[in-house]
Design a protein around this motif. Structure first.
Motif, PDB file in Angstrom:
ATOM      1  N   ASN A 157       0.797  -1.228   0.000  1.00 46.16           N
ATOM      2  CA  ASN A 157       0.000   0.000   0.000  1.00 46.16           C
ATOM      3  C   ASN A 157       0.831   1.280   0.000  1.00 46.16           C
ATOM      4  N   ARG A 158       2.153   1.160  -0.078  1.00 47.00           N
ATOM      5  CA  ARG A 158       3.000   2.363  -0.001  1.00 47.00           C
ATOM      6  C   ARG A 158       3.166   3.018  -1.366  1.00 47.00           C
ATOM      7  N   SER A 159       2.060   3.537  -1.898  1.00 46.76           N
ATOM      8  CA  SER A 159       2.145   4.249  -3.170  1.00 46.76           C
ATOM      9  C   SER A 159       2.907   5.567  -3.020  1.00 46.76           C
ATOM     10  N   ASP A 160       3.079   6.052  -1.750  1.00 43.09           N
ATOM     11  CA  ASP A 160       3.817   7.294  -1.544  1.00 43.09           C
ATOM     12  C   ASP A 160       5.296   7.137  -1.872  1.00 43.09           C
ATOM     13  N   TRP A 161       5.781   5.885  -1.975  1.00 48.00           N
ATOM     14  CA  TRP A 161       7.184   5.661  -2.318  1.00 48.00           C
ATOM     15  C   TRP A 161       7.431   5.699  -3.821  1.00 48.00           C
ATOM     16  N   ILE A 162       6.364   5.643  -4.629  1.00 50.91           N
ATOM     17  CA  ILE A 162       6.530   5.599  -6.080  1.00 50.91           C
ATOM     18  C   ILE A 162       7.293   6.815  -6.586  1.00 50.91           C
ATOM     19  N   GLU A 163       6.998   7.981  -5.997  1.00 49.80           N
ATOM     20  CA  GLU A 163       7.589   9.224  -6.468  1.00 49.80           C
ATOM     21  C   GLU A 163       8.917   9.545  -5.785  1.00 49.80           C
ATOM     22  N   LYS A 164       9.302   8.773  -4.801  1.00 52.02           N
ATOM     23  CA  LYS A 164      10.542   9.063  -4.074  1.00 52.02           C
ATOM     24  C   LYS A 164      11.763   8.542  -4.827  1.00 52.02           C
ATOM     25  N   GLU A 165      12.858   9.290  -4.732  1.00 51.27           N
ATOM     26  CA  GLU A 165      14.123   8.764  -5.232  1.00 51.27           C
ATOM     27  C   GLU A 165      14.535   7.593  -4.353  1.00 51.27           C
ATOM     28  N   LYS A 166      15.208   6.626  -4.959  1.00 52.84           N
ATOM     29  CA  LYS A 166      15.549   5.402  -4.234  1.00 52.84           C
ATOM     30  C   LYS A 166      16.389   5.690  -3.002  1.00 52.84           C
ATOM     31  N   ARG A 167      17.233   6.728  -3.066  1.00 52.40           N
ATOM     32  CA  ARG A 167      18.121   6.992  -1.939  1.00 52.40           C
ATOM     33  C   ARG A 167      17.361   7.494  -0.703  1.00 52.40           C
ATOM     34  N   PHE A 168      16.107   7.919  -0.885  1.00 54.75           N
ATOM     35  CA  PHE A 168      15.308   8.374   0.244  1.00 54.75           C
ATOM     36  C   PHE A 168      14.425   7.268   0.806  1.00 54.75           C
ATOM     37  N   ILE A 169      14.494   6.084   0.226  1.00 56.71           N
ATOM     38  CA  ILE A 169      13.754   4.931   0.739  1.00 56.71           C
ATOM     39  C   ILE A 169      14.708   4.099   1.583  1.00 56.71           C
ATOM     40  N   PRO A 170      14.346   3.731   2.797  1.00 53.41           N
ATOM     41  CA  PRO A 170      15.276   2.989   3.662  1.00 53.41           C
ATOM     42  C   PRO A 170      15.606   1.613   3.091  1.00 53.41           C
ATOM     43  N   TYR A 171      16.788   1.114   3.460  1.00 57.40           N
ATOM     44  CA  TYR A 171      17.130  -0.254   3.103  1.00 57.40           C
ATOM     45  C   TYR A 171      16.070  -1.188   3.686  1.00 57.40           C
ATOM     46  N   ALA A 172      15.856  -2.313   3.018  1.00 56.91           N
ATOM     47  CA  ALA A 172      14.847  -3.257   3.481  1.00 56.91           C
ATOM     48  C   ALA A 172      15.145  -3.743   4.897  1.00 56.91           C
TER      49      ALA A 172
END
Length: 202
Positions: A157-172
């Motif tokens: 459900n995290r559609s808010d991550w679609i627009e984020k640059e990968k570097r702003f998404i935490p490591y799994a």
């Protein structure tokens, strides 16, 4: 086309520019507004200009395909989460946490490992930042069955991550160890301790 699933992003294709580059700024703005309103409400605009009608019709067809694809992915993810939730709540062993065996039963250990592998691969397929996979798997194996279900449901459900640059998404692994599915999706941003100055996980 009325959307049944909320979508928080629109893809603008570069090929659309060829359709719009020769129109006035005013008409360009009309097209842009029409696209946003169509995605949000499903209502098609009315244009007096035949050129704008044609351009929007072309873009609308692509938007409809994107929405249909998005809805199919969401439906598939919901079904997968539902299956895993049912297994977890009915005592199924498919999401068991792997622990060290004290009975030296290698066959049972291998079965548990395979179950964890399969469930982790589902998580890994959904997670947008595919780095440090081994660390993520180690973190995954520490989770309880219900926590795995929560993680899978949250990622779906995290559609808010679609627009984020990968570097702003935490490591799994950071996401799993921190139980980030309890965070608020809308207001969530990566925390300072997720990364060092070079974008490497601490």
């Amino acid at each position: 086309m009325k959307q049944s699933i909320p979508k928080k992003s629109i893809v603008f294709y570069l090929e659309w520019y060829d359709l719009l580059k020769n129109i006035s700024d005013e008409d360009f703005g009309k097209i842009a507004r029409a696209i946003f309103e169509y995605v949000l409400t499903g209502e098609e605009p009315t244009f007096d200009d035949s050129g704008l009608k044609m351009a929007f019709s072309f873009m609308k067809a692509q938007i409809d395909r994107d929405i249909e694809k998005y809805e199919k992915v969401c439906e598939r993810n919901r079904n997968n989460i539902k299956k895993r939730y049912e297994k977890a709540t009915t005592g199924s062993q498919s999401l068991r946490v792997v622990t060290k065996s004290t009975d030296n039963d290698n066959e049972d250990d291998n079965e548990d490992d395979n179950e964890d592998d399969n469930d982790f691969l589902q998580f890994w397929e959904l997670y947008p930042r595919k780095e440090s996979k081994q660390n993520a798997f180690k973190a995954w194996k520490k989770l309880k069955a219900t926590e795995k279900v929560s993680a899978l449901e949250d990622i779906s459900n995290r559609s808010d991550w679609i627009e984020k640059e990968k570097r702003f998404i935490p490591y799994a692994s950071t996401y799993l160890n921190g139980k980030r599915w309890d965070d608020e999706p809308e207001g969530y941003t990566a925390k300072e301790d997720d990364f060092d100055l070079r974008g490497l996980q601490i």
